[in-house]
Scaffold this motif. Structure first.
Motif, PDB file in Angstrom:
ATOM      1  N   UNK A 850     -46.021 -48.941 -14.513  1.00 59.89           N
ATOM      2  CA  UNK A 850     -46.901 -49.691 -15.414  1.00 59.89           C
ATOM      3  C   UNK A 850     -46.469 -51.143 -15.344  1.00 59.89           C
ATOM      4  N   UNK A 851     -47.393 -51.999 -14.851  1.00 62.91           N
ATOM      5  CA  UNK A 851     -47.088 -53.412 -14.674  1.00 62.91           C
ATOM      6  C   UNK A 851     -48.079 -54.260 -15.456  1.00 62.91           C
ATOM      7  N   UNK A 852     -47.569 -55.367 -16.031  1.00 63.33           N
ATOM      8  CA  UNK A 852     -48.440 -56.317 -16.718  1.00 63.33           C
ATOM      9  C   UNK A 852     -48.258 -57.681 -16.104  1.00 63.33           C
ATOM     10  N   UNK A 906     -44.617 -61.464 -15.368  1.00 63.82           N
ATOM     11  CA  UNK A 906     -44.878 -60.135 -15.893  1.00 63.82           C
ATOM     12  C   UNK A 906     -43.702 -59.203 -15.713  1.00 63.82           C
ATOM     13  N   UNK A 907     -43.922 -57.947 -16.184  1.00 63.29           N
ATOM     14  CA  UNK A 907     -42.876 -56.933 -16.143  1.00 63.29           C
ATOM     15  C   UNK A 907     -43.436 -55.646 -15.578  1.00 63.29           C
ATOM     16  N   UNK A 908     -42.525 -54.790 -15.054  1.00 62.98           N
ATOM     17  CA  UNK A 908     -42.913 -53.490 -14.494  1.00 62.98           C
ATOM     18  C   UNK A 908     -41.958 -52.439 -15.012  1.00 62.98           C
ATOM     19  N   UNK A 909     -42.545 -51.340 -15.543  1.00 65.00           N
ATOM     20  CA  UNK A 909     -41.787 -50.181 -15.993  1.00 65.00           C
ATOM     21  C   UNK A 909     -42.063 -49.050 -15.019  1.00 65.00           C
ATOM     22  N   UNK A 910     -40.993 -48.490 -14.420  1.00 64.84           N
ATOM     23  CA  UNK A 910     -41.112 -47.341 -13.508  1.00 64.84           C
ATOM     24  C   UNK A 910     -40.466 -46.147 -14.174  1.00 64.84           C
TER      25      UNK A 910
END
Length: 920
Positions: A850-852, A906-910
């Motif tokens: 999930x990336x924003x 932005x940020x990315x959650x894996x």
């Protein structure tokens, strides 16, 4: 006439003629001339005195003057003077300057010659009958006469000079023809002799001075020619005899021996045919070997009678027969139109008995000289000797074979690096060298106090265990090892302490293998016969043992070196540390693959160790420590790789090689960058686990408190009406307690507590369900990329929805001015290095990314986002438990979560969920 006599004769004639000419000149010409001149002057002077006496002293002056005038016409008269007794001139005719000033200097009546004026002078006193006296002087010029004498002398000496020159020319010519030219010829001939041309002769006349030398020279050349011929013949003879002798040493059968002999003789002399016939018991000559023209016409079935042809005749008369023109020999028998012109047959004897005939034929007439016949006889004698000494030669052949085998052992075994292979080959070679019947060769290797049989070869009468080991304190083998000496037992019955492993063994010999005074093994040879081993066998075995010891020692050293090199190479190639070698300037000489992987530099890149340091102060400190201590251990530094990235490392370095010109250092670099990052990760994980335990304990305590408060508030509300203030206060208490209970629920989720309602979940459906809770959110766009055939995972549906909801909500809040939120799903195998989490376990996972495109996070914030109650939105009423709860739920499901962020981008959650695992 010899040159010396001729030269003497010429010299004598020259001297004789010269003497005669000089004598004639002196006595026949000069003296005759002087006698004639002096006589002439004496006549003139005598007449003059007579005239003075007759006329002048008698007063007849006129007659005297008239007489004197006649002298004037005479040639050469230079002065006529008359003096009185006082010396005064009475009369003179001629040159007055010739009159001397003092007459006293002249002796009377003496004819004197004056070389300066070239005149004859004579003075005398004349006394008349009347007593009167006068002096008279006559001077005659003899210059013309003297010039005549000079010309005569010149002519004579010219003739003498010509005679001398002629004689010299004759001598020189004779010397040149008789000496110089022959000597020049000798020089040319000597050059020919130096080149090996001996068919030369120095021809000079017998009368030549060097005739004797020429004869000696010709004799010397003749001797050299004969010597060269003898040398060539001896060389040929030696070669043939050497080849035949070698064949005799290697002889296996007489037939094969003679087949080789005829080939050698024919190839050496290039004859038409060379054959050998054996004399059988029936007195027949049977062809045994042939080489040459007749090979295609006759074979071993060809037989002739003794006395038939030249071959048979040589057997009949028992001597060599030489025919240099077969057309004139009745003994010659033509064979198949072979173009034979000359033939020689040589009987071969064995112990005085003719056993065969060596026949040689040529297609040239007069092909065989007496020297050739001598060579053939020598060959025949050699062959006879080989045949006669065949039995003893067999022993010599064995000895040579043994020595050759020893050489082969020395040549081959020292090159083998496999010790087992060395022992195996050595046993076979020793067995073949000794060549004994019922021989067993054993080779033992010493291992501490044990002897391990490494190889065995030979005919065994009894079965032997595959592996045999004995103590060094047992038997003859052990004794040889202990005493470090060769032991020979000719008869094993006489050796009571011998351990007999084979009943058929009668004699034994043991040779220890010694290297640097240490016994590394032994060779044991056992035979079935008594006294089977002689002194030659002992010598050969000792030689083989010495060589075998060296071969084993070399193989062991090679194995140690190879193991050490392989070990070093394996460490160098496979080490995860960067191993390198540098020179004294820090230039890399050699680097391992780990160095290339860590720093990105290839071996061909020209880079120095000091170029990798970020800080010049660290370089200075590093060099000072290296100079002071000569080595460095665990030096902490920051280096940069080829891409300019900073690496935290530890460097160790020491001198590996130092020469007068160069110093080399070997070193290793440990990259601590990932370790330090992992250490920080572990620290954060430990911190989160600690917080989770605290939060879990607090949550359960608060749950109990909130249960009592909530029950009491609900009872109060039941006692009062809604309009009552007490009810309102109770309602406020109830709502606050409910919010507190919600926080406790989140804390329990973060602490991985609570019960899970496990079901099989399709992660794509869970995400869609989560997104439906948000509906339309301002200017934010949702983009999804789902893997259609994604496998199901076991999990609590509500908690998984809560994970996605919190992350999506966090992303929406980070995009205040709108943006795009990307959601991607998939599944695959991940190894341990795929996820930046020290607790990650390799396996198959379903992953959600999930990336924003929001504001992103700094490193400081990123390191604390999963801490409970940490939030950057406290003013918005956020509790700071959302992402903490996400972390707890994911971990409670056996999964992993990783976050990356770039401020402003932005940020990315894996999130990773294991496939197929049932949660306990």
């Amino acid at each position: 006439m010899s040159g010396k006599a001729f030269a003497g004769l010429i010299a004598f004639l020259i001297i004789l003629i010269t003497g005669i000419l000089i004598y004639l000149n002196e006595h026949a010409i000069i003296r005759n001339f002087e006698s004639r001149e002096s006589g002439k002057i004496n006549v003139l002077f005598s007449n003059l005195k007579h005239a003075i006496k007759s006329h002048l002293l008698n007063g007849e002056s006129e007659k005297f003057f008239e007489f004197v005038q006649s002298y004037k016409d005479l040639p050469g008269v230079k002065l006529v003077a008359v003096f009185d007794s006082s010396g005064n001139i009475i009369f003179h005719m001629g040159d007055r300057g010739e009159i001397p000033s003092k007459l006293s200097l002249f002796q009377a009546d003496i004819l004197r010659y004056s070389p300066e004026r070239k005149v004859y002078e004579v003075f005398s006193r004349v006394r008349g009958e009347n007593g009167k006296s006068v002096g008279v002087m006559l001077k005659v010029d003899v210059t013309p006469y003297r010039e005549g004498i000079a010309r005569t002398n010149l002519l004579i000496f010219t003739i003498i000079a010509l005679i001398v020159i002629f004689g010299f020319i004759m001598v020189v010519t004779t010397f040149t023809n008789r000496v110089i030219k022959p000597i020049s010829r000798v020089s040319g001939l000597m050059q020919d002799v130096a080149r090996g041309v001996y068919n030369v002769q120095l021809e000079v006349p017998r009368s030549s001075e060097i005739y004797e030398f020429a004869e000696n020279f010709n004799q010397m050349v003749k001797l050299l020619d004969e010597k060269e011929g003898r040398l060539e013949r001896q060389k040929s003879q030696f070669k043939i005899i050497s080849e035949i002798s070698r064949l005799g040493l290697d002889i296996k059968s007489v037939e094969e021996f003679f087949k080789s002999v005829v080939v050698i003789i024919r190839s050496e002399f290039n004859f038409l045919n060379v054959t050998y016939f054996t004399v059988d018991s029936s007195k027949k000559l049977r062809l045994a070997a042939i080489s040459g023209y007749l090979e295609d016409y006759i074979d071993e079935n060809y037989v002739i009678d003794v006395g038939y042809g030249i071959i048979g005749s040589s057997v009949l008369i028992g001597d060599v027969i030489v025919i240099n023109d077969v057309s004139k020999s009745p003994q010659f028998v033509p064979l198949y139109d072979a173009p034979i012109q000359s033939e020689v047959a040589i009987p071969i004897r064995k112990k005085g008995k003719i056993v065969g005939v060596l026949d040689i034929s040529s297609d040239k007439m007069n092909a065989f000289t007496s020297e050739d016949v001598k060579v053939f006889k020598t060959i025949a004698e050699t062959i006879s000797l080989i045949l006669e000494k065949f039995d003893s030669t067999v022993e010599n052949v064995k000895l040579l074979f043994k020595l050759e085998s020893v050489y082969k052992l020395t040549r081959d075994l020292v090159l083998i690096r496999d010790i087992d292979k060395i022992f195996e080959n050595a046993a076979k070679i020793i067995h073949s060298v000794l060549g004994k019947k019922e021989l067993v060769v054993e080779i033992y290797e010493r291992v501490e106090n044990l002897l391990v049989m490494k190889s065995i070869y030979g005919s065994l009468k009894e079965p032997l265990p595959y592996e045999y080991i004995q103590s060094v304190n047992e038997g003859i083998i052990g004794r040889a090892v202990r005493e470090k000496t060769l032991i020979h037992v000719p008869d094993i019955i006489l050796e009571p302490k011998a351990v007999r492993y084979y009943k058929t063994v009668s004699s034994e010999i043991v040779v220890p293998l010694i290297v640097e005074n240490e016994v590394i093994g032994a060779i044991n040879c056992e035979a079935g016969a008594v006294n089977a081993f002689d002194s030659v066998d002992i010598l050969v075995l000792q030689t083989i043992a010495d060589t075998l010891s060296i071969a084993v020692h070399n193989a062991r050293m090679y194995q140690k070196i190879s193991e050490s090199e392989n070990k070093y190479r394996a460490i160098f190639e496979n080490s995860s540390e960067a191993i390198f070698r540098i020179d004294q300037n820090g230039q890399f000489i050699e680097i391992n693959p780990a160095f290339v992987k860590i720093f990105g530099f290839a071996p061909e890149d020209k880079v120095s160790l000091y170029d990798l340091f970020i800080s010049s102060q660290e370089v200075k400190k590093f060099k000072e420590e290296l100079e002071n201590y000569g080595q460095i251990s665990g030096f902490d530094a920051q280096l940069k790789n080829k891409d300019g990235e900073t690496l935290n490392v530890k460097i160790s370095l020491k001198i590996s090689l130092k020469t007068a010109l160069e110093t080399y250092y070997d070193g290793a670099i440990v990259d601590l960058t990932d370790y330090l990052k992992m250490r920080d990760k572990i620290y954060e994980a430990d911190k989160l686990r600690g917080l989770a335990q605290i939060a879990g304990g607090m949550a359960h305590e608060f749950n109990n408190i909130f249960a009592g408060i909530l029950g009491s508030a609900q009872l109060i509300k039941m006692k009062f009406s809604k309009e009552d203030k007490v009810y309102q206060w109770a309602d406020i208490i109830e709502r606050a307690t409910m919010r507190g209970a919600e926080l406790v629920k989140k804390l329990i989720a973060y602490a991985r507590g609570g019960k899970l309602k496990i079901s099989n979940l399709n992660i794509n459906e869970v995400i869609i369900e989560t997104l439906q809770k948000f509906g339309h959110v301002g200017e934010i766009t949702f983009k999804t990329e789902f893997e259609p055939q994604i496998p199901e995972i076991p999990g609590d549906r509500e908690q998984i929805i809560q994970v996605f909801y919190n992350i999506i909500q966090n992303g929406i809040e980070a995009m205040e001015n709108g943006g795009t939120l990307y959601i991607k799903t998939g599944h695959k195998w991940f190894d341990q290095k795929s996820v930046n989490d020290p607790e990650f376990v390799a396996g198959e996972y379903v992953y959600v990314s999930i990336s924003d495109t929001g504001i992103g996070m700094s490193e400081e914030i990123l390191s604390r986002i999963f801490e409970p109650f940490f939030t950057t939105k406290r003013v918005l009423g956020k509790s700071g438990l959302g992402l903490s709860m996400v972390h707890g739920i994911v971990k409670n499901h056996g999964g992993y979560i990783a976050v990356s962020s770039v401020p402003g981008k932005g940020s990315t959650f894996d999130i990773f969920f294991p496939v197929g695992e049932k949660l306990k």
